[in-house]
Write an enzyme that holds these catalytic residues in place. Structure first.
Site, PDB file in Angstrom:
ATOM      1  N   PHE A  14       0.757  -1.061  -0.074  1.00  0.00           N
ATOM      2  CA  PHE A  14       0.150   0.033  -0.037  1.00  0.00           C
ATOM      3  C   PHE A  14       0.932   1.247  -0.026  1.00  0.00           C
ATOM      4  O   PHE A  14       0.675   2.266   0.583  1.00  0.00           O
ATOM      5  CB  PHE A  14      -0.962  -0.099   1.217  1.00  0.00           C
ATOM      6  N   GLY A  39       1.488  -1.563 -12.150  1.00  0.00           N
ATOM      7  CA  GLY A  39       2.024  -2.687 -12.256  1.00  0.00           C
ATOM      8  C   GLY A  39       1.395  -3.614 -13.327  1.00  0.00           C
ATOM      9  O   GLY A  39       2.195  -3.926 -14.189  1.00  0.00           O
ATOM     10  N   ILE A  92     -10.384  -5.225 -18.577  1.00  0.00           N
ATOM     11  CA  ILE A  92     -10.207  -5.950 -17.289  1.00  0.00           C
ATOM     12  C   ILE A  92      -9.597  -7.335 -17.346  1.00  0.00           C
ATOM     13  O   ILE A  92      -9.912  -8.121 -18.232  1.00  0.00           O
ATOM     14  CB  ILE A  92     -11.602  -5.988 -16.499  1.00  0.00           C
ATOM     15  N   LYS A 118     -12.126 -11.234 -11.404  1.00  0.00           N
ATOM     16  CA  LYS A 118     -11.980 -11.611  -9.795  1.00  0.00           C
ATOM     17  C   LYS A 118     -11.031 -10.758  -9.216  1.00  0.00           C
ATOM     18  O   LYS A 118     -11.112 -10.130  -8.052  1.00  0.00           O
ATOM     19  CB  LYS A 118     -11.532 -13.002  -9.833  1.00  0.00           C
ATOM     20  N   GLY A 133      -5.815  -0.520  -9.111  1.00  0.00           N
ATOM     21  CA  GLY A 133      -5.193  -1.113  -7.673  1.00  0.00           C
ATOM     22  C   GLY A 133      -5.795   0.079  -6.823  1.00  0.00           C
ATOM     23  O   GLY A 133      -5.923  -0.264  -5.675  1.00  0.00           O
ATOM     24  N   GLU A 134      -5.954   1.425  -7.315  1.00  0.00           N
ATOM     25  CA  GLU A 134      -6.154   2.307  -6.380  1.00  0.00           C
ATOM     26  C   GLU A 134      -7.724   3.092  -6.613  1.00  0.00           C
ATOM     27  O   GLU A 134      -8.223   3.769  -5.529  1.00  0.00           O
ATOM     28  CB  GLU A 134      -5.139   3.353  -6.422  1.00  0.00           C
TER      29      GLU A 134
END
Ligand SMILES: Cc1cc2nc3c(=O)[nH]c(=O)nc-3n(C[C@H](O)[C@H](O)[C@H](O)COP(=O)(O)OP(=O)(O)OC[C@H]3O[C@@H](n4cnc5c(N)ncnc54)[C@H](O)[C@@H]3O)c2cc1C
Ligand code: SF4
Lengths: 327, 744
Positions: free
Chosen positions: B257, B525, B629, B633, B704-705
């Site tokens: 994080f 990433g 995407i 999941k 991710g954020e």
């Protein structure tokens, strides 16, 4: 964590003998003691492990009460059918505490004896009269949002953080002990905890070599309603900012018994019998509840950041009394 | 024979849009699929080795010594006293070389060094090394240290604001356009308020940990690092080594994080101790040290100004943020990052300044910038909608900019309004009532909405893809998986493009001996490493097509077969002794030619207790458009986690310093309240279909954020809708609501 010797006691009698050295301590579930040892807040040089003693029964007593051995895990006690049926407030208080994993390890005796969550108590870089008598109090003038508004002194404003003991105080529990000389005594929970006054390091009347063997609950008043309400910063796994354990009976429109204990407000589970007396014989009403709250909080003193506990306790008490006496 | 070697290597700089992605042509049918993590079984069976779990021969255990003053000097450390403890081997004190703070992510310089001067409480000043962890800890906690105290700045006050103009970081420190003051004067409606957010900790489950071992002047560190390539450079500089002498191995990371983007003090300490002792040394930070001496997300004070015409058209936006940091550290929390482009409006002022405090370093934590910046901006937008008297979604619709309102460039892809509309429909937004109207027993109910936005970043990254002579595929790179699912999604990219089943792919990540990568951070990433793998695979497809004797365009790869020209040949038969390629992606002109960001919408329903002021979130919905995407999941899990972060930011998380001593009083997981299961209700995540041809060859954007960006604001706005109380000081704990609650 300092080094220590370890002794596994095989009987209560052996345990109280083994704990004789001044810096020896009992360890039960270890959920509080080990955390504090890691931080060097507690520095016993000897641990007497009582966790395997055969003190794990819950038994009915002849008078209709319940006897709870000191090593009964919090989870088991909360789930006991007799507790659920007759002492609902206790079951609810237990389930409101900590997490499932902790409750599996935490014991009845250990829960009574858990130490404050005051941030300065748990940090050895801070002064703390409780941890190091005479060093001062880091919390007064510091970060004290979670600390006490009743029963404090100029030496310490810590709270007793527990839930179970609050319910036990509302239930008039008695704590039974065994000392190294073989004597046993029974102490009412009302006399068990000490206020900080000038000696915040003394938290209970228990002597150094005294082992809690069990707790006795008298039968609850017939027809009483019970409730445990815990107000906290997150929905679970948080200590009480304010909690109320209530056992109240109403007959023919009048309150006939009232036992109300409070967590999060004071250095011990708090009870104010004069306030309760003011309720008894009266018909439930908001005006009556307001008066009770006023009575409870007459001497309350905030430190700034915890001032909110005064209105919070007032509102929570009134809401509980409504629930306990309502249709 | 098909070539090993450089000829297969490809580099792509994103100077132009990448119109057609091979991922849309693959037939292996794994890309986008909601596959479970390939490393899941190893994690649940305890065979995924985290940094602190490597067992090296003759390893010694280090425990760091924390300073117990907030500002001053270390006069002396009684090394001999500590060495007298049983089991203690040595105490390593190196005032000049120890890291004063963690380094920021992506930097290639050493972190600030020198620890004789104490700049913050808990600063790491030495390391005690023992034969066991317990022995070292015992001595580390009791080692006598003499300090000289000085007065420090231990509280945050705007009066202490630093005059210095800060260097820009990922957003300019100061920028302005037009004339906001005039716009405010002339507006029909204005909002001028201050939002404040507290310092927060990443509280990754895994504490910061390094095991250092030296071999012939070369250092290997098993560590918990998000960006091993640049971390190795940081560590090399700190130790005066050439970068080639430092190898970092970081195969599994228990959450970062942001707190593990740059190296933390334990790495330098472990390396120095291992060198001095001539044996491997493990140093794991104690939980309170993670809180006290790694990085925090800065607290902020955000002055929000909005000017709007009678119909709610925004004419001016001001977002002036003051954050905090240590004296010599210029990183500022870039809270205005998305304010630059989220809404239209001619007159704009977005600034960032610092107050210098003696608290631990502030740096990047998940979604640096938007995570707290949108708590200010999206709260203010809600306030404006309330004043104008229109639905907050409608207000956003009216202020949807056709292009970047400052840089005047097009958006690469932007489906904010679609996300809001889709969410409104699914959430039952039309049932929202005026503030304070809905009640259920003791609970006041309300709904809130907020936009989500997170700038999209591409970083220079390489990956090597090798097809063995048996047809198995090995991908290697200094990329990391910080628990997000990199192992899985990157395998999916390779499997799709090379037409092999997932179980034929070996993904080797987290080793700086492999080709360099930007690692995990800033949501870059998946896109950066995914693109590097894409490029390598594309190159290999060319070779395979050649081998099969068909055009690359006519080649189909599926189930380990190469198909073309009416023939189907096992890939293994086409690769000879094996073939490999290194793909490298670099950001290019597309970064400036278009504005790239991920967008979404957060909806929250909360219940506020009328008696106590306790807030409980009832349900949340996040709708996001993040390009392709890659795995539904793992993408969903990222968003769920982000939304849970939002709950913590809105309601509970708060790193509190004692303003008298600088001491962090909340420093463990029993007192630092992250949301627990009971605080996280049913969360729903929906993805809108989108491709972004400007972003990268895989057409994906960072995910991710974005889940945290705006989530806290939606909750705060819902609290207002439930109770009519607007709290602008996060976290919204019950004591802030209590004085305003009606009688009950
Ligand atoms: C993260 C966290 C959250 C928590 N949340 C809550 C909460 O919400 N509510 C709550 O009420 N509690 C909470 N707790 C505290 C928990 O209830 C106590 O840690 C637990 O009850 C202690 O019991 P134990 O058996 O583990 O005691 P130990 O840790 O073994 O002992 C605690 C103390 O009691 C003494 N002792 C133990 N048994 C006896 C005995 N029979 N006779 C005499 N002395 C004895 C020990 O010497 C020691 O000093 C929490 C704890 C943690 C770590
Ligand atoms: S309140 Fe009590 S426990 Fe806390 S620092 Fe003061 S003396 Fe110690």
């Amino acid at each position: 964590m300092r080094t220590f010797t370890y002794d596994q006691a095989d009987s209560p009698a052996a345990a109280v003998k083994s704990v004789a050295p001044p810096r020896a301590k009992f360890i039960a579930g270890g959920t509080n003691l080990i955390d504090l040892m890691k931080l060097q807040v507690e520095t016993p040089d000897r641990l007497v492990d009582i966790s395997r003693l055969a003190l794990t029964d819950i038994e009915d007593m002849d008078n209709g009460g319940l006897r709870i051995d000191a090593l009964v895990p919090n989870s088991d006690l909360a789930a006991d059918p007799r507790v659920i049926e007759r002492y609902e407030v206790l079951s609810r208080a237990l389930l409101a505490g900590a997490s499932g994993q902790l409750r599996n390890k935490a014991t009845t005796g250990g829960n009574l004896m858990q130490r404050t969550r005051c941030y300065y108590f748990t940090n050895t870089a801070s002064p703390c009269n409780k941890r190091e008598p005479g060093s001062g109090c880091g919390a007064i003038g510091g970060v004290n949002r979670i600390l006490a508004i009743l029963g404090t002194s100029d030496k310490c404003i810590a709270t007793h953080p527990g839930d179970m003991p609050v319910a036990m105080r509302a239930l008039d529990a008695t704590i039974a002990t065994l000392k190294a000389d073989g004597t046993r005594r029974r102490v009412s929970i009302h006399d068990f905890y000490s206020l900080p006054d000038q000696t915040p390091e003394i938290e209970t009347v228990l002597e150094h070599d005294e082992l809690i063997t069990h707790v006795e609950l008298p039968p609850p008043p017939n027809g009483a309603r019970q409730q445990y309400r815990k107000v906290r910063d997150r929905a679970s796994y948080a200590f009480a900012l304010v909690s109320v354990a209530g056992v109240v009976t109403v007959e023919n429109g009048k309150i006939t018994t009232a036992a109300l204990a409070f967590g999060g407000l004071a250095p011990m589970p708090w009870r104010n019998t004069a306030m309760e007396q003011g309720l008894i014989g009266q018909a439930p009403s908001d005006a009556l509840f307001e008066k009770a709250a006023e009575h409870l909080l007459a001497e309350a003193r905030g430190q700034g950041a915890n001032d909110f506990k005064i209105p919070l306790a007032r509102r929570t008490l009134i809401a509980c009394l409504r629930d306990l006496t309502g249709e | 024979m098909f070539g090993l070697g450089k000829s297969n290597d490809v580099t792509l700089t994103m100077d132009r849009p990448y119109a057609e992605s091979l991922l849309d042509k693959g037939v292996q049918d794994v890309i986008g699929k909601p596959l479970s993590r390939v490393d899941g079984p190893r994690k649940v069976s305890g065979t995924a080795t985290y940094a602190a779990e490597y067992q090296l021969a003759n390893m010694a255990y280090g425990v760091l010594v924390s300073a117990t003053i907030g500002k001053g000097k270390v006069v002396s450390i009684d090394v001999e006293a500590a060495k007298a403890f049983p089991g203690v081997i040595d105490v390593v004190v190196d005032f000049d070389t120890f890291a004063l703070v963690s380094q920021q992510g992506g930097e290639t310089a050493a972190p600030a060094q020198g620890v004789k001067g104490v700049e913050y409480f808990g600063q790491i000043i030495a390391i005690v090394v023992g034969e066991t962890f317990e022995a070292a800890r015992d001595a580390a906690e009791q080692i006598p240290v003499v300090y000289e105290r000085e007065t420090g700045v231990f509280d945050f006050s705007l009066e202490h604001q630093h005059e210095k103009k800060l260097p820009d970081n990922n957003t300019p420190a100061h920028s302005s356009q037009g004339d906001l003051d005039t716009a405010m004067r002339e507006a029909a409606f204005t909002v001028d308020v201050i939002y404040t957010t507290p310092s927060q900790n990443s509280v990754a489950m895994e504490p910061h940990a390094s095991i250092a071992t030296w071999d012939d002047g070369a250092l290997t560190v098993y560590g918990a690092y998000q960006m091993p390539t640049s971390d190795a450079q940081q560590l090399a500089k700190a130790l005066g080594l050439s970068a080639s002498k430092v190898r970092i191995i970081s195969r599994f990371i228990g959450g970062g994080f942001g707190s593990k983007l740059g190296i933390a003090p334990e790495s330098v300490a472990a390396a120095l101790a291992a060198k001095k002792l001539g044996r491997p040394v493990k140093a794991v930070m104690l939980r309170h040290q993670v809180f006290e001496a790694t990085v925090r997300r800065s607290n902020t004070s955000q002055r929000m100004r909005l000017a709007a015409s009678a119909n709610g058209t925004i004419t001016g936006i001001g977002h002036e943020t003051t954050a905090s940091n240590l004296a010599e550290q210029d990183y500022f929390e870039p809270a205005g990052l998305s304010t630059h482009f989220l809404y239209a409006g001619e007159n704009r002022l977005i600034t960032h300044d610092l107050v210098r405090v003696n608290w631990l370093l502030s740096g990047s934590m998940r979604a640096p910038g938007e995570a707290v910046g949108l708590m200010g901006l999206e709260g203010a937008i809600d306030e404006l909608a309330e004043k104008v008297g229109i639905d907050p979604i409608e207000l956003r619709r009216r202020n949807e900019p056709p292009r970047d309102p400052e840089k005047k460039v097009p958006f690469s892809s932007r489906h904010l309004i679609e996300a809001l509309d889709t969410g409104a429909e699914m959430f039952g937004w039309s049932k929202r009532q005026k503030p304070g109207q809905r009640r259920e027993g003791e609970w006041l109910l309300g709904m809130g909405v907020a936009a989500a936005a997170r700038a999209n970043i591409l970083m220079e990254t390489s990956a090597k893809v090798a097809i063995g002579k048996d047809g198995s595929v090995t991908v290697s790179s200094a990329m990391t998986d910080i628990g997000t699912g990199s192992y899985t999604i990157l395998s999916q990219v390779a499997a799709e493009l090379l037409g092999v089943p997932m179980d034929r792919i070996t993904m080797k990540l987290g080793d700086t001996n492999d080709v360099p990568a930007a690692g995990s951070g800033g949501s870059w990433g998946a896109c950066s490493s995914g693109s590097a793998i894409y490029l390598a695979c594309e190159s290999l497809r060319g070779k395979l097509a050649n081998a099969l004797g068909v055009d690359a365009a006519a080649l189909t790869l599926k189930d380990a077969q190469a198909i073309g020209d009416n023939r189907s040949v096992p890939i293994a038969e086409l690769v000879g002794e094996g073939m490999e390629a290194v793909g490298t992606i670099k950001p290019g002109k597309q970064t400036k030619a278009v504005n790239q960001a991920t967008y979404g919408a957060h909806f929250a329903e909360v219940a506020v207790n009328l008696v106590t002021g306790e807030t409980r979130v009832r349900r949340m919905l996040g709708v996001f458009a993040a390009g392709r995407i890659l795995n539904e999941k793992t993408a969903r899990s990222q968003c769920l986690g982000g939304m849970a972060f939002g709950i913590g930011a809105a309601l509970t998380e708060d790193m509190i310093h004692d303003s008298r001593t600088g001491q962090l009083v909340i420093r463990d997981l029993a007192e630092y309240y992250v949301p627990v299961n009971a605080d996280v209700p049913q969360l729903q995540v929906v993805f809108l279909s989108e491709r972004d041809i400007h972003a990268n060859p895989i057409h994906a954007k960072g995910i991710g954020e974005v889940g945290i960006c705006g989530a806290g604001a939606a909750i705060a706005n819902a609290i207002f809708n439930a109770s009519g109380i607007r709290v602008r000081d996060f976290p919204i704990t019950l004591d802030k609501l209590l004085p305003h609650l009606p009688a009950f």
